[in-house]
Design an enzyme around this catalytic site. Structure first.
Site, PDB file in Angstrom:
ATOM      1  N   GLY A  58      19.524 -70.600  37.777  1.00  0.00           N
ATOM      2  CA  GLY A  58      20.040 -71.943  37.538  1.00  0.00           C
ATOM      3  C   GLY A  58      19.740 -72.951  38.619  1.00  0.00           C
ATOM      4  N   HIS A  84      19.627 -62.343  36.410  1.00  0.00           N
ATOM      5  CA  HIS A  84      18.248 -62.246  35.918  1.00  0.00           C
ATOM      6  C   HIS A  84      17.852 -63.523  35.186  1.00  0.00           C
ATOM      7  CE1 HIS A  84      15.725 -58.507  36.077  1.00  0.00           C
ATOM      8  NE2 HIS A  84      14.900 -59.268  35.384  1.00  0.00           N
ATOM      9  N   ARG A 115      15.643 -60.315  24.397  1.00  0.00           N
ATOM     10  CA  ARG A 115      15.105 -61.661  24.573  1.00  0.00           C
ATOM     11  C   ARG A 115      14.540 -62.140  23.243  1.00  0.00           C
ATOM     12  NH1 ARG A 115      12.448 -60.019  30.451  1.00  0.00           N
ATOM     13  NH2 ARG A 115      14.397 -59.089  31.206  1.00  0.00           N
ATOM     14  N   LYS A 159      20.041 -56.541  43.986  1.00  0.00           N
ATOM     15  CA  LYS A 159      19.912 -57.776  43.215  1.00  0.00           C
ATOM     16  C   LYS A 159      20.528 -57.591  41.836  1.00  0.00           C
ATOM     17  CE  LYS A 159      16.316 -60.970  41.539  1.00  0.00           C
ATOM     18  NZ  LYS A 159      16.441 -60.750  40.079  1.00  0.00           N
ATOM     19  N   GLY A 212      12.923 -69.117  40.391  1.00  0.00           N
ATOM     20  CA  GLY A 212      11.951 -68.355  39.614  1.00  0.00           C
ATOM     21  C   GLY A 212      11.224 -69.251  38.631  1.00  0.00           C
ATOM     22  N   ARG A 213      11.913 -69.661  37.573  1.00  0.00           N
ATOM     23  CA  ARG A 213      11.278 -70.516  36.562  1.00  0.00           C
ATOM     24  C   ARG A 213      10.638 -71.767  37.152  1.00  0.00           C
ATOM     25  NH1 ARG A 213      15.918 -68.656  33.708  1.00  0.00           N
ATOM     26  NH2 ARG A 213      15.373 -67.524  31.776  1.00  0.00           N
ATOM     27  N   TYR A 234      12.157 -51.879  40.814  1.00  0.00           N
ATOM     28  CA  TYR A 234      12.851 -51.230  39.710  1.00  0.00           C
ATOM     29  C   TYR A 234      12.774 -49.725  39.946  1.00  0.00           C
ATOM     30  CZ  TYR A 234      12.715 -55.598  37.030  1.00  0.00           C
ATOM     31  OH  TYR A 234      12.882 -56.891  36.601  1.00  0.00           O
ATOM     32  N   SER A 265       7.308 -58.871  42.454  1.00  0.00           N
ATOM     33  CA  SER A 265       7.953 -58.005  41.473  1.00  0.00           C
ATOM     34  C   SER A 265       7.214 -56.679  41.310  1.00  0.00           C
ATOM     35  CB  SER A 265       8.013 -58.712  40.117  1.00  0.00           C
ATOM     36  OG  SER A 265       8.447 -57.838  39.097  1.00  0.00           O
ATOM     37  N   TYR A 288       8.410 -67.123  27.014  1.00  0.00           N
ATOM     38  CA  TYR A 288       8.617 -65.988  27.917  1.00  0.00           C
ATOM     39  C   TYR A 288       9.212 -66.461  29.235  1.00  0.00           C
ATOM     40  CZ  TYR A 288       7.560 -62.643  31.563  1.00  0.00           C
ATOM     41  OH  TYR A 288       7.664 -61.819  32.659  1.00  0.00           O
TER      42      TYR A 288
END
Length: 430
Positions: free
Chosen positions: A353, A319, A205, A295, A374-375, A170, A146, A64
């Site tokens: 990235g 994203h 995904r 964004k 993020g990741r 959102y 978020s 995920y």
């Protein structure tokens, strides 16, 4: 002919020569008890943190965090596109006191690195958004909560009363939900809203679909097998309250679309409004007194148009490769967007990235105000909770500092102003 080491030992010395006594040989040995360093001590790069995270959490949870949409072309290209740029340093500048301080939408940050919004953060570890927010506050940099967070707008502010919090929005089909979220964020002291404009529908995904991932994760037959190999994760989760959708009641709109095991990413995102247009963005601008950013994978024309709708910043993002696959890497949008809006005060942020401080330096040299991750911080959270997020931010800060010094620039402003001198792409001058 000199004797080999094995023959030297025990023969004693001769006339002040070089032979070792047996007692002297043992004196050279260091037979201290073995040390088992903290796992973070072994994580010297973000990739090291990623590999450690993979060992800590069940495969569906790691996928995920780590996965992208469709063939994951964008996911791979995001990182590769940063590495396509080459530095061209200037020399003989005094870089003994590098300054990473940055102005981000009118507020001073300790470094030009922000923490981007990620959903369901407590799925990685129950400390979730609170741990991430505390690490961001210590680092002196903004954190974007978020809409799909597992900690509410109000609860995070209570944990972090004085920190720089932003909110990612959102836009829902139920406009009442949208208005409530905007109002709650302002009343809770969030100073920036970022409206995501790349989720008309959910990206496909593949890893999540194959794993049958639901929100919250369920202990089904597949995950039951994972308990045996990841007991630390599951026992930790079971000691904490069940993860929830903290900012809204899913049963209000989504109940009819849920599976028997929970909510999937796809049926949650069906509640986002695919009819969102510039007119609705204008309504949000009217509702929101603070700074407004949009964004998504925003090109030069859309960036110019955003100015007419009172947008203060564009956050260039695909994203993290999780929505439209084969989208241009956001780093490659920085320069054209900067050129298209050069006569205006529009600020540019970028994510997708960013894995090294040199990536941050590249983004700034191209004209960005800050880079967001993020990741990487989710990997850190998985490995060592709050300390893991601290470690990721420290790595990036150290890498950025070293990169700036080796480039011959003293501060962030100089890096941005002299970017065209300092950076080349694989095809020529950036």
């Amino acid at each position: 002919m000199p004797l080999p080491p094995a023959q030297l030992i025990g023969r004693g010395t001769t006339s002040g020569g070089y032979l070792l006594k047996l007692s002297e040989a043992f004196g050279l040995l260091s037979l201290k008890a073995p040390r088992f360093p903290d796992i973070l001590h072994r994580c010297k790069t973000i990739e090291d943190v990623r590999k450690a995270a993979r060992r800590r959490v069940p495969q569906p949870v790691f996928d995920y965090v780590d996965g992208g949409a469709d063939d994951e072309v964008s996911l791979r290209e995001n990182e590769r596109s940063f590495s396509d740029y080459r530095f061209r340093p200037v020399v003989l500048n005094d870089v003994s006191e590098p300054d990473l301080t940055s102005d981000i939408l009118g507020t001073s940050a300790a470094m030009p690195i922000g923490l981007a919004p990620t959903g369901y953060t407590k799925m990685v570890h129950p400390q979730g958004e609170a741990a991430v927010g505390r690490a961001a506050a210590r680092a002196g940099t903004p954190y974007v909560l978020s809409t799909m967070s597992s900690t509410s707008i109000e609860d995070l502010r209570r944990v972090l009363p004085g920190s720089d919090l932003w909110f990612q929005l959102y836009v829902w089909k139920d406009r009442g939900v949208t208005r409530e979220l905007v109002s709650r964020a302002w009343e809770s002291g969030y100073r920036v809203i970022e409206v995501s404009v790349d989720t008309a529908v959910s990206g496909y995904r593949v890893r999540d679909v194959r794993n049958g991932l639901t929100i919250p994760p369920q202990v089904n037959w597949g995950s039951a097998m994972q308990i045996a190999v990841k007991p630390r994760y599951w026992t930790t989760m079971l000691r904490h309250p069940k993860m929830t959708f903290a900012n809204f009641d899913p049963n209000r709109s989504i109940e009819q679309d849920r599976t028997s095991d929970g909510f999937t990413i796809e049926n949650i995102t069906t509640q986002f409004d695919p009819s969102l247009t510039w007119d609705q963005l204008s309504e949000i601008r009217d509702l929101w007194p603070g700074s407004l950013a949009i964004k998504g994978p925003i090109g030069p024309e859309d960036a110019r148009r955003a100015l007419h709708y009172g947008v203060d910043a564009v956050h260039l993002s695909n994203h993290g490769g999780r929505q439209l696959d084969r989208t241009v890497a956001p780093v490659d949008l920085i320069k054209p967007v900067r050129e298209a809006t050069a006569d205006n005060a529009l600020e540019i942020f970028v994510d997708s990235g960013v894995r090294h401080g040199a990536d941050v330096a590249t983004a700034l040299a191209l004209g960005a105000q800050a880079a967001f991750i993020g990741r990487p911080y989710l990997y850190g959270l998985a490995v060592a909770q709050e300390r893991g997020v601290d470690h990721v931010l420290q790595l990036l800060c150290q890498q950025l500092t070293r990169t700036m010094q080796l480039l011959g620039v003293r501060n962030v402003s100089e890096l941005r102003e002299r970017g065209s001198e300092l950076l080349m792409s694989s095809k020529g001058i950036a």
